[in-house]
Motif scaffolding. Structure first.
Motif, PDB file in Angstrom:
ATOM      1  N   LEU A   1     -20.675  -1.980 -35.376  1.00  0.00           N
ATOM      2  CA  LEU A   1     -20.344  -1.006 -34.326  1.00  0.00           C
ATOM      3  C   LEU A   1     -21.636  -0.509 -33.667  1.00  0.00           C
ATOM      4  O   LEU A   1     -22.103   0.598 -33.913  1.00  0.00           O
ATOM      5  CB  LEU A   1     -19.542   0.156 -34.921  1.00  0.00           C
ATOM      6  CG  LEU A   1     -18.210  -0.231 -35.563  1.00  0.00           C
ATOM      7  CD1 LEU A   1     -17.548   0.982 -36.223  1.00  0.00           C
ATOM      8  CD2 LEU A   1     -17.257  -0.846 -34.529  1.00  0.00           C
ATOM      9  N   THR A   2     -22.190  -1.338 -32.820  1.00  0.00           N
ATOM     10  CA  THR A   2     -23.511  -1.063 -32.239  1.00  0.00           C
ATOM     11  C   THR A   2     -23.474  -0.758 -30.755  1.00  0.00           C
ATOM     12  O   THR A   2     -24.507  -0.374 -30.180  1.00  0.00           O
ATOM     13  CB  THR A   2     -24.433  -2.271 -32.456  1.00  0.00           C
ATOM     14  OG1 THR A   2     -23.837  -3.438 -31.870  1.00  0.00           O
ATOM     15  CG2 THR A   2     -24.667  -2.503 -33.950  1.00  0.00           C
ATOM     16  N   HIS A   3     -22.335  -0.927 -30.101  1.00  0.00           N
ATOM     17  CA  HIS A   3     -22.274  -0.655 -28.667  1.00  0.00           C
ATOM     18  C   HIS A   3     -22.501   0.830 -28.401  1.00  0.00           C
ATOM     19  O   HIS A   3     -22.125   1.685 -29.209  1.00  0.00           O
ATOM     20  CB  HIS A   3     -20.917  -1.090 -28.095  1.00  0.00           C
ATOM     21  CG  HIS A   3     -20.886  -1.148 -26.605  1.00  0.00           C
ATOM     22  ND1 HIS A   3     -20.660  -0.042 -25.828  1.00  0.00           N
ATOM     23  CD2 HIS A   3     -21.058  -2.195 -25.741  1.00  0.00           C
ATOM     24  CE1 HIS A   3     -20.674  -0.391 -24.551  1.00  0.00           C
ATOM     25  NE2 HIS A   3     -20.919  -1.691 -24.467  1.00  0.00           N
ATOM     26  N   GLU A   4     -23.136   1.130 -27.277  1.00  0.00           N
ATOM     27  CA  GLU A   4     -23.459   2.523 -26.957  1.00  0.00           C
ATOM     28  C   GLU A   4     -22.213   3.404 -26.963  1.00  0.00           C
ATOM     29  O   GLU A   4     -22.236   4.537 -27.465  1.00  0.00           O
ATOM     30  CB  GLU A   4     -24.132   2.595 -25.586  1.00  0.00           C
ATOM     31  CG  GLU A   4     -24.518   4.016 -25.179  1.00  0.00           C
ATOM     32  CD  GLU A   4     -25.149   4.078 -23.801  1.00  0.00           C
ATOM     33  OE1 GLU A   4     -25.430   5.191 -23.342  1.00  0.00           O
ATOM     34  OE2 GLU A   4     -25.347   3.008 -23.193  1.00  0.00           O
ATOM     35  N   THR A   5     -21.100   2.911 -26.424  1.00  0.00           N
ATOM     36  CA  THR A   5     -19.883   3.727 -26.397  1.00  0.00           C
ATOM     37  C   THR A   5     -19.331   3.943 -27.801  1.00  0.00           C
ATOM     38  O   THR A   5     -18.655   4.949 -28.059  1.00  0.00           O
ATOM     39  CB  THR A   5     -18.795   3.071 -25.526  1.00  0.00           C
ATOM     40  OG1 THR A   5     -18.476   1.768 -26.051  1.00  0.00           O
ATOM     41  CG2 THR A   5     -19.262   2.944 -24.077  1.00  0.00           C
ATOM     42  N   GLU A   6     -19.603   3.010 -28.717  1.00  0.00           N
ATOM     43  CA  GLU A   6     -19.164   3.177 -30.096  1.00  0.00           C
ATOM     44  C   GLU A   6     -19.965   4.268 -30.794  1.00  0.00           C
ATOM     45  O   GLU A   6     -19.423   5.074 -31.561  1.00  0.00           O
ATOM     46  CB  GLU A   6     -19.266   1.850 -30.836  1.00  0.00           C
ATOM     47  CG  GLU A   6     -18.226   0.868 -30.349  1.00  0.00           C
ATOM     48  CD  GLU A   6     -18.399  -0.536 -30.871  1.00  0.00           C
ATOM     49  OE1 GLU A   6     -17.366  -1.234 -31.011  1.00  0.00           O
ATOM     50  OE2 GLU A   6     -19.541  -0.947 -31.144  1.00  0.00           O
ATOM     51  N   SER A   7     -21.239   4.316 -30.503  1.00  0.00           N
ATOM     52  CA  SER A   7     -22.083   5.365 -31.070  1.00  0.00           C
ATOM     53  C   SER A   7     -21.624   6.739 -30.596  1.00  0.00           C
ATOM     54  O   SER A   7     -21.525   7.693 -31.381  1.00  0.00           O
ATOM     55  CB  SER A   7     -23.540   5.131 -30.681  1.00  0.00           C
ATOM     56  OG  SER A   7     -24.352   6.194 -31.120  1.00  0.00           O
ATOM     57  N   VAL A   8     -21.311   6.834 -29.306  1.00  0.00           N
ATOM     58  CA  VAL A   8     -20.850   8.111 -28.751  1.00  0.00           C
ATOM     59  C   VAL A   8     -19.505   8.498 -29.347  1.00  0.00           C
ATOM     60  O   VAL A   8     -19.283   9.652 -29.730  1.00  0.00           O
ATOM     61  CB  VAL A   8     -20.760   8.026 -27.213  1.00  0.00           C
ATOM     62  CG1 VAL A   8     -20.089   9.282 -26.649  1.00  0.00           C
ATOM     63  CG2 VAL A   8     -22.146   7.847 -26.611  1.00  0.00           C
ATOM     64  N   LEU A   9     -18.588   7.533 -29.434  1.00  0.00           N
ATOM     65  CA  LEU A   9     -17.258   7.813 -29.979  1.00  0.00           C
ATOM     66  C   LEU A   9     -17.350   8.243 -31.436  1.00  0.00           C
ATOM     67  O   LEU A   9     -16.692   9.217 -31.857  1.00  0.00           O
ATOM     68  CB  LEU A   9     -16.375   6.576 -29.835  1.00  0.00           C
ATOM     69  CG  LEU A   9     -14.927   6.694 -30.336  1.00  0.00           C
ATOM     70  CD1 LEU A   9     -14.214   7.867 -29.675  1.00  0.00           C
ATOM     71  CD2 LEU A   9     -14.164   5.397 -30.075  1.00  0.00           C
ATOM     72  N   LEU A  10     -18.159   7.557 -32.228  1.00  0.00           N
ATOM     73  CA  LEU A  10     -18.332   7.939 -33.633  1.00  0.00           C
ATOM     74  C   LEU A  10     -18.913   9.340 -33.742  1.00  0.00           C
ATOM     75  O   LEU A  10     -18.526  10.127 -34.616  1.00  0.00           O
ATOM     76  CB  LEU A  10     -19.229   6.935 -34.345  1.00  0.00           C
ATOM     77  CG  LEU A  10     -18.573   5.596 -34.692  1.00  0.00           C
ATOM     78  CD1 LEU A  10     -19.635   4.539 -34.980  1.00  0.00           C
ATOM     79  CD2 LEU A  10     -17.632   5.750 -35.877  1.00  0.00           C
ATOM     80  N   GLY A  11     -19.838   9.658 -32.862  1.00  0.00           N
ATOM     81  CA  GLY A  11     -20.412  10.998 -32.866  1.00  0.00           C
ATOM     82  C   GLY A  11     -19.365  12.062 -32.594  1.00  0.00           C
ATOM     83  O   GLY A  11     -19.347  13.124 -33.234  1.00  0.00           O
ATOM     84  N   ASN A  12     -18.474  11.794 -31.657  1.00  0.00           N
ATOM     85  CA  ASN A  12     -17.389  12.733 -31.366  1.00  0.00           C
ATOM     86  C   ASN A  12     -16.444  12.879 -32.553  1.00  0.00           C
ATOM     87  O   ASN A  12     -16.027  13.986 -32.901  1.00  0.00           O
ATOM     88  CB  ASN A  12     -16.605  12.262 -30.136  1.00  0.00           C
ATOM     89  CG  ASN A  12     -17.244  12.688 -28.827  1.00  0.00           C
ATOM     90  OD1 ASN A  12     -16.983  13.775 -28.322  1.00  0.00           O
ATOM     91  ND2 ASN A  12     -18.086  11.838 -28.291  1.00  0.00           N
ATOM     92  N   LEU A  13     -16.116  11.768 -33.186  1.00  0.00           N
ATOM     93  CA  LEU A  13     -15.226  11.818 -34.347  1.00  0.00           C
ATOM     94  C   LEU A  13     -15.847  12.627 -35.485  1.00  0.00           C
ATOM     95  O   LEU A  13     -15.156  13.370 -36.195  1.00  0.00           O
ATOM     96  CB  LEU A  13     -14.905  10.403 -34.821  1.00  0.00           C
ATOM     97  CG  LEU A  13     -14.098   9.523 -33.862  1.00  0.00           C
ATOM     98  CD1 LEU A  13     -14.034   8.092 -34.376  1.00  0.00           C
ATOM     99  CD2 LEU A  13     -12.700  10.088 -33.671  1.00  0.00           C
TER     100      LEU A  13
END
Length: 553
Positions: free
Chosen positions: A461-473
């Motif tokens: 899970l390295t895509h920039e949007t994945e990092s942002v989504l994980l941060g929100n979660l």
């Protein structure tokens, strides 16, 4: 690494650093702050723990921060730790450690976001408490939504919550209600101080139908008024209960004010305060010495004519709650009740309790319904005020609850009925619910082409949007805790919208199901975990607001 694990790791490192310094400073998990940096270039998490501890240790904050950072950087799952400014510690997790949260959330399910802030604490939450003289007006509706949501939030933090409705069935307003019903029955004009509206006609007709004989045959007007008083109030309160249940709000206790005066509870409270030296007699009346406890003037408890003063019910009711075992008592009042706070806190202190702890007062501001830019002032049923049914009829229960909870109670809000009834993304509740429905659609489509959760590789899970989504979660447990601690459930609504936005952007950039002849890989399977984790958190957040999470839209 989820926020709880990172907090525990940071606490362990801080404890070791303090130990090496020989510092006698007690630090617990609640003393270790972690926040998401506004600028993601600063890392995944930030803490100002060094700045909090520097002064009692007599050391420069940056020096302490660098000691903590050096040891923290050697922890498995942490990619980098930097010190910024006067002593902020910025933490970047490696991809695997950050991505592992997706699996944690899915496996936790409905428990993700729960905490122990109020574990075992008995809490009495009193809200709405509209007089049983008419339908619930829009101000009371706000408390119905906010109060029920706050109860859910407290329960998510381990609180033993009792939702309580204080039924004001004692006093002059009930007599005015009865006289208004009689006037409607007789076809007379509404009394000058009475109540008007279609509901008065409806209740009056129901009272007449329910009476076993002919009311017109009763010669004593006082007896007629008592019939309309008792039966009419019962009908009106039944309607109020049904309206609240239809709105998704159920109370554990409906407490009748009249019981306080008939059961001897008022005398019991006065006797207790007299033992504590807070009661005196003057001018033929009984007084509460409230100025000794911070009030601006002493209050009459029993008037010289023997009638109970207004505060007598408050004294009895508060003592009753404490004797029922409630440690925290929270009362939600309307914008015109600021003057009550000081006297109620004086009462709390007089009983030997702690103001703002054993008793809290929340004051909410006004609500306006707007259509085509014009405030809606009238109700077909209630006549002079807008009521619960007007809002629900216009936008539905979910949108009504969400709109009422979405803003801080300190702010007056205008609810645009056109906006909140639209099925578009400019309707906040639709935007969040659609995100949840989309997670279900993505999962259904993925499963249909052979993608399942049989594998999970968080490092993918390295895509920039994945990092942002994980941060929100990762933020969700902290947001829920803050909502409970600050009595601000609107934080959960705003968070839900941010999470929905992060999910929609991820959806636009990352595929869960393969395209064409593309084979199913562990990346697809791992993304399904992330998709489903988002669905879990959106569902949990909406549940705390008392709003449904549809699987299809």
């Amino acid at each position: 690494m989820n926020p709880a694990d990172l907090s525990a790791t940071l606490l362990a490192v801080v404890t070791r650093v303090l130990g090496r310094r020989g510092a006698e400073v007690a630090v617990g998990i609640g003393d270790v702050p972690l926040e998401r940096p506004r600028n993601r270039d600063h890392g995944d998490w930030a803490s100002n723990i060094a700045m909090k501890l520097a002064k009692p240790l007599g050391v420069a904050p940056r020096v302490l921060a660098e000691e903590i950072a050096t040891e923290l950087a050697a922890t498995e799952g942490i990619a980098a730790v930097d010190v910024a400014g006067p002593g902020f510690i910025n933490i970047t997790l490696d991809a695997a450690a950050a991505g592992a949260l997706a699996r944690v959330i899915v496996e936790a399910g409905a428990d993700y976001g729960r905490g122990d802030l109020y574990a075992g604490v008995t809490m009495n939450l009193e809200f709405v408490s509209a007089n049983p003289t008419g339908p619930i007006h829009i101000g009371g509706v706000r408390w119905a939504a906010v109060g029920d949501s706050l109860a859910r939030v407290f329960q998510s933090q381990g609180g033993l919550v009792t939702r309580e409705y204080y039924f004001n069935d004692h006093g002059a307003q009930i007599d005015r209600f009865a006289r208004s019903l009689i006037a409607s029955w007789l076809g007379e004009p509404t009394p000058e101080d009475g109540y008007a509206g279609q509901y008065i006609e409806e209740i009056a007709a129901r009272v007449v139908d329910a009476y076993p004989g002919e009311l017109a045959d009763i010669p004593d007007r006082a007896e007629v008024q008592e019939v309309f008083r008792s039966v009419g109030v019962e009908f009106m309160f039944g309607d109020i209960k049904k309206s609240l249940l239809d709105f998704g709000v159920a109370f554990d206790v409906y407490f009748h004010e009249n019981e306080l005066h008939e059961s001897g509870a008022v005398e019991h409270a006065i006797d207790r305060l007299r033992e504590l030296g807070a009661i005196y007699e003057a001018d033929g009346a009984t007084w509460f010495r409230s100025t000794d406890y911070g009030d601006d003037k002493d209050r009459v408890v029993i008037k010289s004519d023997g009638d109970a003063g207004y505060i007598s019910g408050d004294l009895a009711y508060y003592l009753n709650k404490r004797e029922r075992g409630f440690e925290r008592n929270i009362i939600m009042l309307g914008a015109d009740h600021h003057g009550y706070v000081r006297r109620l806190m004086a009462m709390t202190a007089a009983f030997g309790d702690t103001p703002y702890y054993n008793l809290e007062i929340m004051i909410g501001q006004l609500v306006n319904l707007v259509r085509d830019g014009v405030p809606q002032r009238m109700s077909k049923r209630a006549g002079t005020v807008v009521v619960l049914e007007d809002l629900v009829d216009a936008v539905g229960v979910d949108a009504a609850r969400y709109a009422l909870v979405r803003s801080s109670i300190d702010s007056q809000i205008d609810i645009d009925l056109d906006q909140w009834s639209r099925k578009t993304n400019d309707n906040p509740v639709f935007y969040v619910q659609y995100a949840h429905a989309r997670t279900n659609a993505v999962a259904r489509n993925a499963i249909a082409v052979g993608v399942d959760r049989s594998a999970f590789d968080a490092a993918l899970l390295t895509h920039e949007t994945e990092s942002v989504l994980l941060g929100n979660l990762a933020e969700f447990p902290r947001v829920v805790r803050q909502a409970a601690e600050l009595r601000e459930p609107h934080r959960i609504a705003r968070y839900s919208e941010e999470l929905a936005g992060a999910y929609h952007r991820w959806y636009d950039s990352c595929r869960v199901a393969p395209q064409g002849d593309e084979p199913v890989t562990d990346l697809h399977r791992t993304r399904l975990w992330l998709n489903d984790a988002t669905g879990v958190v959106l569902r949990n957040a909406l549940a705390l607001l008392g709003v449904s999470a549809p699987e299809r839209m």
